[in-house]
Every structure is written in structure tokens, then in C-alpha cells.
Design an enzyme around this catalytic site. Sequence first.
Site, PDB file in Angstrom:
ATOM      1  CB  THR A  13      -0.907  -0.038   1.170  1.00 18.87           C
ATOM      2  OG1 THR A  13      -1.574  -1.479   1.275  1.00 18.87           O
ATOM      3  CG2 THR A  13      -2.018   1.117   1.169  1.00 18.87           C
TER       4      THR A  13
ATOM      5  CE1 TYR B 163       0.512  -9.820   2.352  1.00 15.91           C
ATOM      6  CE2 TYR B 163       2.251  -7.980   2.012  1.00 15.91           C
ATOM      7  CZ  TYR B 163       0.887  -8.541   1.611  1.00 15.91           C
ATOM      8  OH  TYR B 163       0.036  -7.705   1.159  1.00 15.91           O
TER       9      TYR B 163
ATOM     10  CE  LYS C 132      -0.963  -7.597   4.637  1.00 16.96           C
ATOM     11  NZ  LYS C 132      -0.511  -6.540   4.028  1.00 16.96           N
TER      12      LYS C 132
ATOM     13  CB  ILE D 138      -1.348  -5.728   8.124  1.00 13.95           C
ATOM     14  CG1 ILE D 138      -0.612  -6.301   9.482  1.00 13.95           C
ATOM     15  CG2 ILE D 138      -0.703  -4.828   7.464  1.00 13.95           C
ATOM     16  CD1 ILE D 138       0.758  -6.843   9.110  1.00 13.95           C
TER      17      ILE D 138
END
Length: 308
Positions: free
Chosen positions: A49, A135, A163, A206
Site C-alpha cells: 500500500t 507475508y 500476514k 494489517i
Amino acid sequence: MTDFDLRGVYPAMVTPFAPDGSIDHQTLADDARRLERAGVDGLVPVGSTGESATLTHDEHVEVVETVVDAVDVPVIAGSGSNSTREALELSRRSAEVGADALLLISPYYNKPEQAGFVEHYRTIADAVDVPQIVYNVPSRTGQNMEPATVEALAAHENIAGYKAASGDLNQISEVIERTRDEEFAVLSGDDGLTLPVLAVGGVGTISVCANVEPERTVAMVRAALDDDDYARARELHHELGPLCRQLFVETNPIPVTAAMEIRGYGPNALRPPLTELSEGHYEALEELLSDLEATRESSLELGVVEGE
């Protein structure tokens, strides 16, 4: 390794850019403080992001340092790469400027085998003594990290969490089952699946959505985790549902960057090859955010409020 409680809400921050394309560090610091006031449990700069893919390594570390200096909540720095050597360098430098933990996307494009994932993450965990979150986001990386691989990594003292952004709740549930005996946190990486992930044993999120609606996101997660009030959590989940979907109508972070402009939190500026949100989607997002703003006070009456 310092103990780190990964329960709660961690916004995956947007990186704001000035008109000349440079990083707007003042807006970045202001936004970090806004999110801290809203009650989030920590911040995650320079992830997907935050457009980490278009930042130089120096810019990457400077963003981490700006956020660390701006807030008192923990900072989890994105420091992954498809090169183990580069990920190790970014991880070391992020830790040196004060990151409390690291978020490491699985190597993308290379498509390593499962043994390659284990070697990659263990190499970094052996060398950098801060908590690290692996992740898994196969839609971006092209390769899924299997539950057995995550289980093997969870045994490392510096690998503290996972994640989960595969979109596969069965797989996420299996990861939780396999790691229950470890000090290991599973966090949702898909906003629409945050509540289901909490229901099967996840401990937080998250979140992209939390950039725009941090109070509601925090209220939802706390209702589930702290109060065991799933009726309240479901209500907030459904309030946030349209926003969660709208923030992914185009590639993240295109919609959330537009949302930041609409709310007055930052510029609608991205680095190429990303482009601004299309006009029709922008108008739909404006309408949705207006509706959410109109119901903010009544929605949060039983939850957290800004500044709590």
C-alpha cells in the site's frame, strides 16, 4: 528478540507524494499521528500500500524513520524483496532506524519452491534480531506459501507472525491449527476476511481499510478479541464491507490513495506505472465515504472514539 504483542489493528500506510514526485514527509508524519490518535495498535509503512516497489532503498528507510519519529505506537516496517540479499539489507536498515518489527512479503516473480521460502526467511531471521512477520499474498507474488512451510518458519524465535492474504480461509485456518503451540500471531491481510480470520483464531489485521476508517476497524477488532462480542463485531464488519470492496475495485493502492484525498488526509498522487482512480469509481467512492461519515457518530457510540 524483544517481545511484541501483535494483537490488534495495523494500518498498511499510504506513502504521500508531493507534486514533483518526492515523498511528502510532513504529510506522512501527520497521517501517522492521525492514525495513532484513532486508536490503532501500530503502523505498517512501506508495504504494498505504501508503494514500496517504486521507492529507492534510501527512500524506503527514510519513510520508516519518519513514521518511527512521529508516533509512540509500534512500527512494523515492510522490508521484503524478491532478492534475499536486498530484503536482508532493507531489514537491517529498517531495524537500525527504529522499526519495532518487520513485514516481509514472500519473494515475488522468482516463484521459489517451498524450501526457498524457508531459506529466505530463516536467513533474514538469523541476521536481524527483531520480530518478523512473513507475508503470503500469492495474487501479487505468483507463488503460494503452504501451511507446512509457515509451520516450519514459526519455530524460529524471530519469526513472530504471518500476514494472511491468500483469500483462502481454509488455508489460513490450517496455518493457525499448525502454529497454535508456538508464540506466533496470524493476522488478516484481506480486509473483507478480518472478522472470519479472528473467528478461527487470528489476532488482528494489517489493513488497508483502516487508513480511511481506523475507528470502525479498531472497534470491530476489539469487539471480537477483547469483548467476545461477535454481534457488535458483525455489525461493524457489514458497515465496513462496501468500503473494503470499493478499495479494491482497482489495484491497491489506487483507490485508497483517492480515498485519502477525499477525506483530506493526503494527496491523490501515485508513482508510475500506477494511475489515478477512474472517474466512475472515484465518484462511487466519494458517495460511500460520505455515507460512512454521516453514520460515524452513531456507529461508534458503543465502540472506540477518536482520541481514546
